[in-house]
Each structure stands twice: as structure tokens, then as C-alpha cells.
Design an enzyme around this catalytic site. Structure first.
Site, PDB file in Angstrom:
ATOM      1  N   ASN A   1      -7.492   5.875 -16.770  1.00 20.97           N
ATOM      2  CA  ASN A   1      -8.375   4.764 -16.359  1.00 20.97           C
ATOM      3  C   ASN A   1      -8.960   5.036 -14.990  1.00 20.97           C
ATOM      4  O   ASN A   1      -8.265   5.538 -14.110  1.00 20.97           O
ATOM      5  CB  ASN A   1      -7.599   3.450 -16.367  1.00 20.97           C
ATOM      6  CG  ASN A   1      -7.317   2.998 -17.786  1.00 20.97           C
ATOM      7  OD1 ASN A   1      -6.626   3.692 -18.518  1.00 20.97           O
ATOM      8  ND2 ASN A   1      -7.864   1.875 -18.182  1.00 20.97           N
TER       9      ASN A   1
ATOM     10  N   TYR B   1     -14.650   6.442 -30.889  1.00 23.21           N
ATOM     11  CA  TYR B   1     -14.966   6.932 -29.539  1.00 23.21           C
ATOM     12  C   TYR B   1     -14.109   8.159 -29.213  1.00 23.21           C
ATOM     13  O   TYR B   1     -14.633   9.225 -28.875  1.00 23.21           O
ATOM     14  CB  TYR B   1     -14.747   5.811 -28.513  1.00 23.21           C
ATOM     15  CG  TYR B   1     -14.721   6.309 -27.097  1.00 23.21           C
ATOM     16  CD1 TYR B   1     -15.839   6.924 -26.547  1.00 23.21           C
ATOM     17  CD2 TYR B   1     -13.567   6.192 -26.321  1.00 23.21           C
ATOM     18  CE1 TYR B   1     -15.803   7.404 -25.242  1.00 23.21           C
ATOM     19  CE2 TYR B   1     -13.533   6.658 -25.029  1.00 23.21           C
ATOM     20  CZ  TYR B   1     -14.648   7.275 -24.495  1.00 23.21           C
ATOM     21  OH  TYR B   1     -14.604   7.754 -23.222  1.00 23.21           O
TER      22      TYR B   1
ATOM     23  N   LEU C   1     -31.024   6.068 -18.911  1.00 22.33           N
ATOM     24  CA  LEU C   1     -30.984   4.751 -18.249  1.00 22.33           C
ATOM     25  C   LEU C   1     -30.717   3.595 -19.219  1.00 22.33           C
ATOM     26  O   LEU C   1     -31.016   2.451 -18.912  1.00 22.33           O
ATOM     27  CB  LEU C   1     -32.264   4.487 -17.431  1.00 22.33           C
ATOM     28  CG  LEU C   1     -32.484   5.420 -16.237  1.00 22.33           C
ATOM     29  CD1 LEU C   1     -33.757   5.020 -15.479  1.00 22.33           C
ATOM     30  CD2 LEU C   1     -31.300   5.417 -15.271  1.00 22.33           C
TER      31      LEU C   1
HETATM   32  N1  UDP Z   1      -7.482  -5.931 -20.307  1.00 13.99           N
HETATM   33  C1  UDP Z   1      -7.142  -7.280 -20.303  1.00 13.99           C
HETATM   34  N2  UDP Z   1      -8.150  -8.192 -20.157  1.00 13.99           N
HETATM   35  C2  UDP Z   1      -9.464  -7.844 -19.993  1.00 13.99           C
HETATM   36  C3  UDP Z   1      -9.803  -6.467 -19.985  1.00 13.99           C
HETATM   37  C4  UDP Z   1      -8.781  -5.528 -20.148  1.00 13.99           C
HETATM   38  O1  UDP Z   1      -5.967  -7.638 -20.466  1.00 13.99           O
HETATM   39  O2  UDP Z   1     -10.331  -8.744 -19.893  1.00 13.99           O
HETATM   40  C5  UDP Z   1      -6.418  -4.918 -20.467  1.00 13.99           C
HETATM   41  C6  UDP Z   1      -6.597  -4.030 -21.690  1.00 13.99           C
HETATM   42  O3  UDP Z   1      -5.972  -4.611 -22.806  1.00 13.99           O
HETATM   43  C7  UDP Z   1      -5.910  -2.738 -21.234  1.00 13.99           C
HETATM   44  C8  UDP Z   1      -6.122  -2.716 -19.719  1.00 13.99           C
HETATM   45  O4  UDP Z   1      -6.479  -4.045 -19.360  1.00 13.99           O
HETATM   46  O5  UDP Z   1      -4.524  -2.811 -21.471  1.00 13.99           O
HETATM   47  C9  UDP Z   1      -7.236  -1.788 -19.286  1.00 13.99           C
HETATM   48  O6  UDP Z   1      -8.384  -2.064 -20.079  1.00 13.99           O
HETATM   49  P1  UDP Z   1      -9.809  -1.434 -19.773  1.00 13.99           P
HETATM   50  O7  UDP Z   1     -10.776  -2.007 -20.776  1.00 13.99           O
HETATM   51  O8  UDP Z   1     -10.127  -1.604 -18.330  1.00 13.99           O
HETATM   52  O9  UDP Z   1      -9.614   0.115 -20.003  1.00 13.99           O
HETATM   53  P2  UDP Z   1      -9.067   0.945 -21.301  1.00 13.99           P
HETATM   54  O10 UDP Z   1      -7.586   1.067 -21.088  1.00 13.99           O
HETATM   55  O11 UDP Z   1      -9.465   0.210 -22.525  1.00 13.99           O
HETATM   56  O12 UDP Z   1      -9.753   2.268 -21.145  1.00 13.99           O
END
Ligand code: UDP
Length: 330
Positions: free
Chosen positions: A170, A141, A33
Site C-alpha cells: 500500500n 486487476y 489524463l
Molecule cells: N478500507 C476501509 N474503509 C475504506 C477504505 C478502505 O476499511 O473506506 C480498508 C480496506 O478494506 C483495506 C484497507 O483499508 O483493508 C486498505 O484499503 P485501500 O483501498 O486503501 O487499499 P488496498 O489494500 O485495497 O490496496
């Protein structure tokens, strides 16, 4: 017999537990949690609060419960944080996996479905990415998840412990009745952030870079609905139970959407303006990550129900509208 879901109070874990219970599985949830939510766990699952690195606690759970298989979600999962604090990731993720495999071996439990990630691939040039694309993680990660996959591989060789590693791209959305959904603190993911702007909880979205080598200059990702992703775990358990060999599968949709396309889709779904500003690139973001999921479709029989990005965002929007403050348990 029961299935142990580690990290079953988290976003993907809680949706998987819910789907499993609805399909008649007997489910035991272990979660510390730290990031999960007790309220997200289906009331028919037996819940134990504790950490998978705590071998004595884990032994107690395996002693009391008739566990025949494990689904392992319990891990730290923020790319940026992993770069700042790699040892947290090697401890929580890698040490956690070692302790789990040790206890599984002691109790002769032979099946594990593992929540892995596209981050194991790093920044491949190819698109879509198939499972034979070389792995080359670019952050701790992704490295920790790849190490966890390899630990399972050697335990298969040594002890006949069979695994399925599911490399997610995603994930987005919420249960279709909006009773459970995504609630991270802090929130870093694109879809919930966009929807928090739509709700007026944030002033604007910052788009992380518009100078990528993509048609509109923003990053392209492959979004899967969380219930579809959850179903893949159940299919993977059935696949192992049927006596199949250990495997790695990508879970994606074969469709990529740019950040700007996601923003436009969310504007359509919510009918809100959703202001956005341009910002610099976020460290460690590959330009394009799109999965080929043919293998999961062919070998697991995975058939994602949600193929339309607006329909996926709509499930997330329903959750956010009904639970603007999330689970409110922190
Ligand atoms: N992203 C963005 N603004 C935000 C959060 C994410 O432009 O505030 C973009 C990020 O650069 C990536 C995509 O959205 O290209 C998805 O990001 P997220 O963190 O959701 O997932 P990840 O791809 O990192 O697993």
C-alpha cells in the site's frame, strides 16, 4: 538520453517524475489524463497527452524523443471495478502493455521498470510475503498485472528486453512540501478517505469488516511513503542500466497496520475526532498483506526514509489541508 514515464500524471507516476527531474534525469511523460492530472507533472518534463494503446501516437513520441528506458505506470487500478468490468482491465492494461512492448522493440529500447502489485499474490497464508511466494491473483486487476509481468518476461527471452517489476503493497502520503499528492475521483483508498473525514468533507469512515483473523479484527496492510516508492523506480532504472538481469521486487515496509491502527494514527496526526462506523467486508480484501522487502534493499540498495506511520500520514495530511479539493482540474 531520456526516460519515458507512462502514466506520469498519476499519483505514484507524478512523484517519480518529480524525483527523477530533481536527480537530473531528462524525462518525457505520456499520459491520457483519464485519471491523471496535468498539474501534477513537473514543468521540466516534456509532456505528451495520449494513450499507450495508440501505436501511431507512441511511435511519434519514440521518433521525436531520445528514449533509452521506460517506466510504466499507465494502467487501471481499482480491484472492485476490475471484478465488475474485467475486459476494461485486459484492454487498458494488457493490450496497453502489448502495444508498448511492440513499439519498444521497434525502437530497440531495452529497459522497462513496471508498476506491479501485491494483488499478483492473491491471499497468501504467509506473512511477510517474499518474491518466491506463489502468485495466485484473486481479481482481474491482479491477473492483468501478472499477465503484464509475464509479457515482459517473454520479451526478455526473445529480444533481450530487461525489466524490473515492482510489486507495491500500500502506498500513502505526498511530497514533503505538499506541492503534489493523491487525488482520485472517486476516492477509494483508506488514508485519503480518513483525511477527508478529518477535513469535514465526509461524515465518517466506514471500516470494511471487523471479523478478520487479525488482533483487532480489521485488515492489516503495509504502507509505504510515496516518495520512498518513487525512489525505488529510479534505483531500478540504475540497476538495469548497470547491466543486471530482469527481476521482481516487493516494495513494502515489513510492518503491518490494521485499519483501526491507521485511524488512531490519523487521529493523532490531525488532532481531529474522525468518526468511524463498522460496515461489512469489502469483496476481495485479503485479511493481511505485509511485504518482505529484503530483496529490494539488498539488490537495489533501497532505503525507505519514512519508517513511522504517523510521519507518512502527516505528509498526506499536509497535502489535503493545502489542497482540500485536490488539483481542481476536472
Ligand atoms: N478500507 C476501509 N474503509 C475504506 C477504505 C478502505 O476499511 O473506506 C480498508 C480496506 O478494506 C483495506 C484497507 O483499508 O483493508 C486498505 O484499503 P485501500 O483501498 O486503501 O487499499 P488496498 O489494500 O485495497 O490496496
Amino acid at each position: 538520453m531520456a526516460i519515458l514515464v507512462l502514466g506520469g500524471a498519476g499519483y505514484i507516476g507524478s512523484h517519480t517524475v518529480d524525483r527523477m527531474i530533481n536527480q537530473g534525469y531528462d524525462v518525457v511523460v505520456v499520459d491520457n489524463l483519464l485519471t491523471g492530472h496535468r498539474q501534477a507533472v513537473h514543468n521540466k518534463a516534456r509532456f505528451y497527452q495520449g494513450d499507450c494503446r495508440d501505436r501511431d501516437f507512441m511511435r511519434e513520441v519514440f521518433k521525436v524523443e531520445p528514449i533509452e528506458g521506460v517506466v510504466h505506470f499507465a494502467a487501471s487500478s481499482l480491484v472492485g471495478e476490475s471484478v465488475e468490468n474485467p475486459l476494461k482491465y485486459f484492454n487498458n492494461n494488457v493490450v496497453g502493455m502489448e502495444a508498448l512492448l511492440e513499439v519498444m522493440e521497434e525502437f530497440d529500447v531495452k529497459h522497462i521498470v513496471f508498476s506491479s502489485t501485491a494483488a499478483t499474490y492473491g491471499e497468501p497464508e504467509v506473512s511477510p510475503i517474499s518474491e518466491d511466494t506463489p502468485t495466485n491473483p484473486k481479481n482481474p486487476y491482479g491477473e492483468s498485472k501478472l499477465m503484464m509481468e509475464k509479457m515482459m518476461k517473454w520479451c526478455d527471452e526473445a529480444y533481450g528486453m530487461r525489466y524490473v517489476a515492482l510489486r507495491y503493497f500500500n502506498v500513502a502520503g505526498a511530497k514533503s512540501d505538499a506541492s503534489i499528492g493523491e487525488d482520485h475521483d472517486p476516492e477509494t483508498h483508506l488514508v485519503p478517505i480518513i483525511l477527508q473525514v478529518a477535513l469535514g468533507q465526509r461524515d465518517y469512515l466506514t471500516i470494511f469488516g471487523e471479523d478478520y483473523d487479525t488482533p483487532d479484527g480489521t485488515c492489516i496492510r503495509d504502507y509505504v511513503q510515496v516518495e520512498d516508492l518513487a525512489d525505488a523506480h529510479i534505483l531500478a532504472l540504475e540497476y538495469l542500466k548497470a547491466g543486471n538481469a530482469s527481476e521482481v521486487f516487493n516494495l513494502g515496509s515489513n510492518n503491518g497496520y490494521s485499519v483501526k491502527e491507521m485511524l488512531d494514527a490519523a487521529r493523532q496526526v490531525t488532532n481531529k475526532e474522525i468518526p468511524a462506523v463498522m460496515g461489512p467486508r469489502r469483496a476481495g480484501d485479503p485479511s493481511t498483506l505485509v511485504a518482505s522487502s529484503e530483496k529490494a534493499k539488498n539488490l537495489l540498495g533501497w532505503k525507505p526514509e519514512y519508517t513511522d506511520i504517523q510521519a507518512i500520514i502527516k505528509t498526506a495530511w499536509n497535502w489535503h489541508v493545502q489542497h482540500p479539493e485536490g488539483y481542481q482540474d476536472k
